[in-house]
Design an enzyme around this catalytic site. Sequence first.
Site, PDB file in Angstrom:
ATOM      1  N   GLN A 249       0.825  -1.201   0.000  1.00  0.00           N
ATOM      2  CA  GLN A 249       0.000   0.000   0.000  1.00  0.00           C
ATOM      3  C   GLN A 249       0.859   1.251   0.000  1.00  0.00           C
ATOM      4  O   GLN A 249       0.453   2.287  -0.546  1.00  0.00           O
ATOM      5  CB  GLN A 249      -0.919  -0.014   1.216  1.00  0.00           C
ATOM      6  CG  GLN A 249      -2.127   0.908   1.104  1.00  0.00           C
ATOM      7  CD  GLN A 249      -3.082   0.510  -0.012  1.00  0.00           C
ATOM      8  OE1 GLN A 249      -3.015  -0.602  -0.525  1.00  0.00           O
ATOM      9  NE2 GLN A 249      -3.954   1.408  -0.404  1.00  0.00           N
ATOM     10  N   HIS A 252       1.721   3.586  -3.171  1.00  0.00           N
ATOM     11  CA  HIS A 252       0.872   4.633  -3.738  1.00  0.00           C
ATOM     12  C   HIS A 252       1.609   5.954  -3.851  1.00  0.00           C
ATOM     13  O   HIS A 252       1.411   6.706  -4.801  1.00  0.00           O
ATOM     14  CB  HIS A 252      -0.380   4.821  -2.875  1.00  0.00           C
ATOM     15  CG  HIS A 252      -1.513   3.931  -3.266  1.00  0.00           C
ATOM     16  ND1 HIS A 252      -2.414   4.247  -4.249  1.00  0.00           N
ATOM     17  CD2 HIS A 252      -1.886   2.713  -2.804  1.00  0.00           C
ATOM     18  CE1 HIS A 252      -3.303   3.278  -4.383  1.00  0.00           C
ATOM     19  NE2 HIS A 252      -3.001   2.320  -3.515  1.00  0.00           N
ATOM     20  N   GLU A 318      -7.399   4.071   7.029  1.00  0.00           N
ATOM     21  CA  GLU A 318      -8.219   3.828   5.836  1.00  0.00           C
ATOM     22  C   GLU A 318      -8.412   2.325   5.614  1.00  0.00           C
ATOM     23  O   GLU A 318      -9.531   1.838   5.471  1.00  0.00           O
ATOM     24  CB  GLU A 318      -7.543   4.464   4.627  1.00  0.00           C
ATOM     25  CG  GLU A 318      -8.273   4.227   3.323  1.00  0.00           C
ATOM     26  CD  GLU A 318      -7.481   4.712   2.124  1.00  0.00           C
ATOM     27  OE1 GLU A 318      -8.077   4.847   1.048  1.00  0.00           O
ATOM     28  OE2 GLU A 318      -6.256   4.940   2.258  1.00  0.00           O
ATOM     29  N   HIS A 319      -7.297   1.585   5.557  1.00  0.00           N
ATOM     30  CA  HIS A 319      -7.328   0.140   5.396  1.00  0.00           C
ATOM     31  C   HIS A 319      -6.750  -0.499   6.655  1.00  0.00           C
ATOM     32  O   HIS A 319      -5.694  -0.074   7.129  1.00  0.00           O
ATOM     33  CB  HIS A 319      -6.475  -0.314   4.209  1.00  0.00           C
ATOM     34  CG  HIS A 319      -6.794   0.367   2.917  1.00  0.00           C
ATOM     35  ND1 HIS A 319      -6.106   1.489   2.492  1.00  0.00           N
ATOM     36  CD2 HIS A 319      -7.702   0.077   1.958  1.00  0.00           C
ATOM     37  CE1 HIS A 319      -6.591   1.863   1.317  1.00  0.00           C
ATOM     38  NE2 HIS A 319      -7.561   1.028   0.973  1.00  0.00           N
ATOM     39  N   ASP A 352      -8.726  -3.120  -3.382  1.00  0.00           N
ATOM     40  CA  ASP A 352      -8.312  -2.035  -4.263  1.00  0.00           C
ATOM     41  C   ASP A 352      -8.693  -2.303  -5.715  1.00  0.00           C
ATOM     42  O   ASP A 352      -8.948  -1.371  -6.476  1.00  0.00           O
ATOM     43  CB  ASP A 352      -6.790  -1.837  -4.182  1.00  0.00           C
ATOM     44  CG  ASP A 352      -6.396  -0.798  -3.148  1.00  0.00           C
ATOM     45  OD1 ASP A 352      -7.291  -0.206  -2.524  1.00  0.00           O
ATOM     46  OD2 ASP A 352      -5.183  -0.575  -2.970  1.00  0.00           O
ATOM     47  N   HIS A 411     -46.063  29.780  12.711  1.00  0.00           N
ATOM     48  CA  HIS A 411     -46.101  28.322  12.742  1.00  0.00           C
ATOM     49  C   HIS A 411     -47.304  27.843  13.568  1.00  0.00           C
ATOM     50  O   HIS A 411     -48.028  26.927  13.165  1.00  0.00           O
ATOM     51  CB  HIS A 411     -44.814  27.761  13.360  1.00  0.00           C
ATOM     52  CG  HIS A 411     -43.654  27.680  12.423  1.00  0.00           C
ATOM     53  ND1 HIS A 411     -43.083  28.796  11.864  1.00  0.00           N
ATOM     54  CD2 HIS A 411     -42.968  26.609  11.937  1.00  0.00           C
ATOM     55  CE1 HIS A 411     -42.074  28.420  11.086  1.00  0.00           C
ATOM     56  NE2 HIS A 411     -41.988  27.089  11.107  1.00  0.00           N
TER      57      HIS A 411
END
Length: 428
Positions: A249, A252, A318-319, A352, A411
């Site tokens: 990962q 990236h 995230e993961h 992914d 109202h």
Amino acid sequence: MAEYLKQGWQHDAARSEEVVKTVSRILHDVETEGLPAIRRYSEQLDNWSPESFVVGADEIAKAREAVPDELARELEFALGQVRNFAAKQRETLTDLEVETLPGVVLGHRHIPVGAAGSYSPGGRYPLIASSIMTVAVPKAAGVGTVVAAAPPREAAGIYPPQLYTMDLAGADVILCLGGVQAFAALAFGVEDVKGVDMVVGAGNAFVAEAKRQLFGTVGIDLLAGPTEVAVIADETADPRLVAADLLGQAEHGPNSPALLVTTSRPFGQAVLSEVDRWLAGQWPTKEVAGAAWREHGAVVVADSLEEAAAISDSYAPEHLEVQTADDDWYFEHLRNYGSLFVGPESTVAYSDKSIGTNHVLPTGRAARYTGGLWVGKFLKTVTYQRLTPDGGALVAPSTAAIADAELMFGHALTARLRLDERAGSTPR
């Protein structure tokens, strides 16, 4: 108390003043000038100024021909998995209608947005899978029009496998545009393509800032920063495999954080050694992954399962992979993550690319309060009510009393009008 064998995880949350100003200028110019501004920025930033930014049928056909048959089959497999899971998710979202009081009927409906814009990044890596995640899912939600966009990568335009995938996933219109100008075109419209109702998809800091500034004009999925991975593992896991998942990962980008939380100090040290071994050997993207690991990699040793879970939840990655002797315990107790990968056979790469869950996920600790992109993001849950005169008579007194207390006498009047009408009298 937790012990850090390596520290480095950092969230790059700061917004550069230059990025904010640049994005603001581009969005303003596109909103006020339209196509001339889009063309100007596309030529300036991507050296791309075609006769039309809308990709034609001939270009799509050429992209189909350029994709090897084997890759086409695998893309169809991945599309099938994502589309099927999104459809199953959609089935869980049912409309509701219930009579809460005699004569009072309340309900909600899930209505898809009219048009969505899908952006697929094309910087260091042309993310083909993003075209599946951000086109097929809104289609499964029932969105009428999906406008897909990706930057030019070659002289002819969009990377052929990416263009092929956009079309395969069901995009109604495809734009060859990148970065901020792409999001501006999606939001405000370009050529004969009308602006959409919401935009989704990942990108760099400029893209994230564009979505931030466009929010309100259009809806967005979430504000995503550099991708993150965390692994909770103990001595029962394979340190070489865990090291590979961390680096996988991290490739990236050089600012992608990677975290190992373990209850075993020897295991943590073993993973550190395996990471070094991978980077000294044949890791295919060592230049990028190595930089990310050196600056943003972390290894922490927890005293217990409870502390390990608490550390992970505080990072809200995230993961999150779990490879331990008691994966089920973690499954029940972990709360903050974008997507969870349970057991050594589950790896982030599957999600992914092709397993079926969506890879557009929260970063920067946003997993504390939101999940990732899914079919429900493209649905508006709207409520309605139907009342009989008897039902209104049950609700009107409390409505009028509360409105009077708030000094909202108009109202209160609208409620009492209905009571008086039911009683046959004329209100003053």
